[in-house]
Design an enzyme around this catalytic site. Sequence first.
Site, PDB file in Angstrom:
ATOM      1  N   ARG A 129       4.581  37.911  37.085  1.00  0.00           N
ATOM      2  CA  ARG A 129       4.051  39.274  36.941  1.00  0.00           C
ATOM      3  C   ARG A 129       5.064  40.332  37.345  1.00  0.00           C
ATOM      4  O   ARG A 129       5.757  40.193  38.342  1.00  0.00           O
ATOM      5  CB  ARG A 129       2.767  39.419  37.776  1.00  0.00           C
ATOM      6  CG  ARG A 129       1.673  38.482  37.309  1.00  0.00           C
ATOM      7  CD  ARG A 129       0.519  38.435  38.285  1.00  0.00           C
ATOM      8  NE  ARG A 129      -0.269  37.218  38.091  1.00  0.00           N
ATOM      9  CZ  ARG A 129      -1.357  37.167  37.325  1.00  0.00           C
ATOM     10  NH1 ARG A 129      -1.795  38.235  36.726  1.00  0.00           N
ATOM     11  NH2 ARG A 129      -1.987  36.033  37.165  1.00  0.00           N
ATOM     12  N   ARG A 138     -20.762  55.714  53.414  1.00  0.00           N
ATOM     13  CA  ARG A 138     -20.288  55.998  52.053  1.00  0.00           C
ATOM     14  C   ARG A 138     -20.975  55.147  50.996  1.00  0.00           C
ATOM     15  O   ARG A 138     -20.821  55.389  49.806  1.00  0.00           O
ATOM     16  CB  ARG A 138     -18.766  55.813  51.988  1.00  0.00           C
ATOM     17  CG  ARG A 138     -18.020  56.895  52.759  1.00  0.00           C
ATOM     18  CD  ARG A 138     -16.531  56.662  52.766  1.00  0.00           C
ATOM     19  NE  ARG A 138     -15.921  56.909  51.481  1.00  0.00           N
ATOM     20  CZ  ARG A 138     -14.615  56.761  51.249  1.00  0.00           C
ATOM     21  NH1 ARG A 138     -13.816  56.360  52.223  1.00  0.00           N
ATOM     22  NH2 ARG A 138     -14.125  57.018  50.070  1.00  0.00           N
ATOM     23  N   PRO A 150     -13.230  47.459  56.225  1.00  0.00           N
ATOM     24  CA  PRO A 150     -13.126  46.051  56.536  1.00  0.00           C
ATOM     25  C   PRO A 150     -12.259  45.257  55.577  1.00  0.00           C
ATOM     26  O   PRO A 150     -12.535  45.187  54.390  1.00  0.00           O
ATOM     27  CB  PRO A 150     -14.563  45.573  56.425  1.00  0.00           C
ATOM     28  CG  PRO A 150     -15.268  46.610  55.582  1.00  0.00           C
ATOM     29  CD  PRO A 150     -14.314  47.699  55.285  1.00  0.00           C
ATOM     30  N   GLU A 151     -11.240  44.676  56.126  1.00  0.00           N
ATOM     31  CA  GLU A 151     -10.482  43.653  55.402  1.00  0.00           C
ATOM     32  C   GLU A 151     -10.850  42.327  56.042  1.00  0.00           C
ATOM     33  O   GLU A 151     -11.753  42.276  56.874  1.00  0.00           O
ATOM     34  CB  GLU A 151      -8.974  43.952  55.485  1.00  0.00           C
ATOM     35  CG  GLU A 151      -8.630  45.350  54.980  1.00  0.00           C
ATOM     36  CD  GLU A 151      -7.143  45.682  55.036  1.00  0.00           C
ATOM     37  OE1 GLU A 151      -6.342  44.772  54.821  1.00  0.00           O
ATOM     38  OE2 GLU A 151      -6.799  46.842  55.305  1.00  0.00           O
ATOM     39  N   HIS A 165     -27.700  57.065  58.108  1.00  0.00           N
ATOM     40  CA  HIS A 165     -26.891  56.040  57.448  1.00  0.00           C
ATOM     41  C   HIS A 165     -27.328  54.630  57.783  1.00  0.00           C
ATOM     42  O   HIS A 165     -26.646  53.673  57.458  1.00  0.00           O
ATOM     43  CB  HIS A 165     -25.414  56.242  57.809  1.00  0.00           C
ATOM     44  CG  HIS A 165     -24.894  57.566  57.357  1.00  0.00           C
ATOM     45  ND1 HIS A 165     -25.061  58.022  56.075  1.00  0.00           N
ATOM     46  CD2 HIS A 165     -24.242  58.546  58.016  1.00  0.00           C
ATOM     47  CE1 HIS A 165     -24.518  59.229  55.956  1.00  0.00           C
ATOM     48  NE2 HIS A 165     -24.030  59.565  57.118  1.00  0.00           N
TER      49      HIS A 165
END
Length: 290
Positions: free
Chosen positions: A169, A126, A2-3, A104
């Site tokens: 940067r 995970r 997920p973003e 899970h």
Amino acid sequence: MPELPEVETVRRGLLPVLEGARLSDVHLGRPNLRYPFPENFAERLNGATVLRLERRAKYLLFHLDTQDIWVTHLGMTGRFQITGAETRPLDASYYHAVTTQDRHRHVRLLSHTANGPVHIDYYDPRRFGFMLLLRPDELYARNWWRELGAEPLSDALTPDYLHQVFSPRRQPLKTLLMDQRLIAGLGNIYVCEALHLSGLSPDRPGTALTPADSRRLTHAIKQVLEAAVKAGGSSISDFSGTSGELGYFQHSFRVYGREHQPCLTAGCPGTIARKIHSGRSTFFCPLCQS
DNA sequence: CGATTAACCTGGAAGC
DNA sequence: TGCTTCCAGGTTAATC
């Protein structure tokens, strides 16, 4: 998984079954995900009513009437699933669960909506995700929260802001865009997509970003995220919405996962390449991204 | 301080 | 049909 677009899709899916709903029957299948669950997690959720569902970057914040904020990060494989109230309970048989899916399912609770009760389950194979219960002042005191960068789809992300934080940067744009302290919510997929859309090389150092580049990049970020939210996120491997529905933005990927395939930029004869930046695959076109 | 790597986990796909 | 290796949407601690 997920973003930002996927997390926003989850928030929208939970809205009708959590907003204004009272929680009960909270069960945990194990003592921890990435971190241990908060002390008395179930007790503090039981009886609470969810007032508001907020998303900030990749974080979900459920504001409760108890003054607690239930914070969830989905990590890589976290998923909420809404089901009817008749499905199998989470119990001591967890470690001997018959199906992979049951193994899970780490959190299960009952949400009492105006239309009756529904189960809400949290799955996370995970276990890179985590859940917290914090008072507002505790949340604001956390460094990871205070240091979150600009919210990409808000007015906080402007070409000026991007130029201001990137141009001092030396790191490559790929790395800068992944840094949640500068821009919060992008991940590997949408960084690759936004860079390709803006014609900028992932290797370009921040110091080489011109104001015109910043404009193009800002526009590309907002464009790709808005399109992905509209599409219900991207379903690769195991992401799905709260009702199991699949997002379809993966069909719109122009570079991600397309190594060796032709570049889709109009008139560009290039082939998509893959290289590693700080341990993560970057997909890009060496010809039209400079 | 900047930059890369390992670690946290599991499962699926690909290679042999 | 195995067995091994690589890879995955994220974040953080450790190391150079």
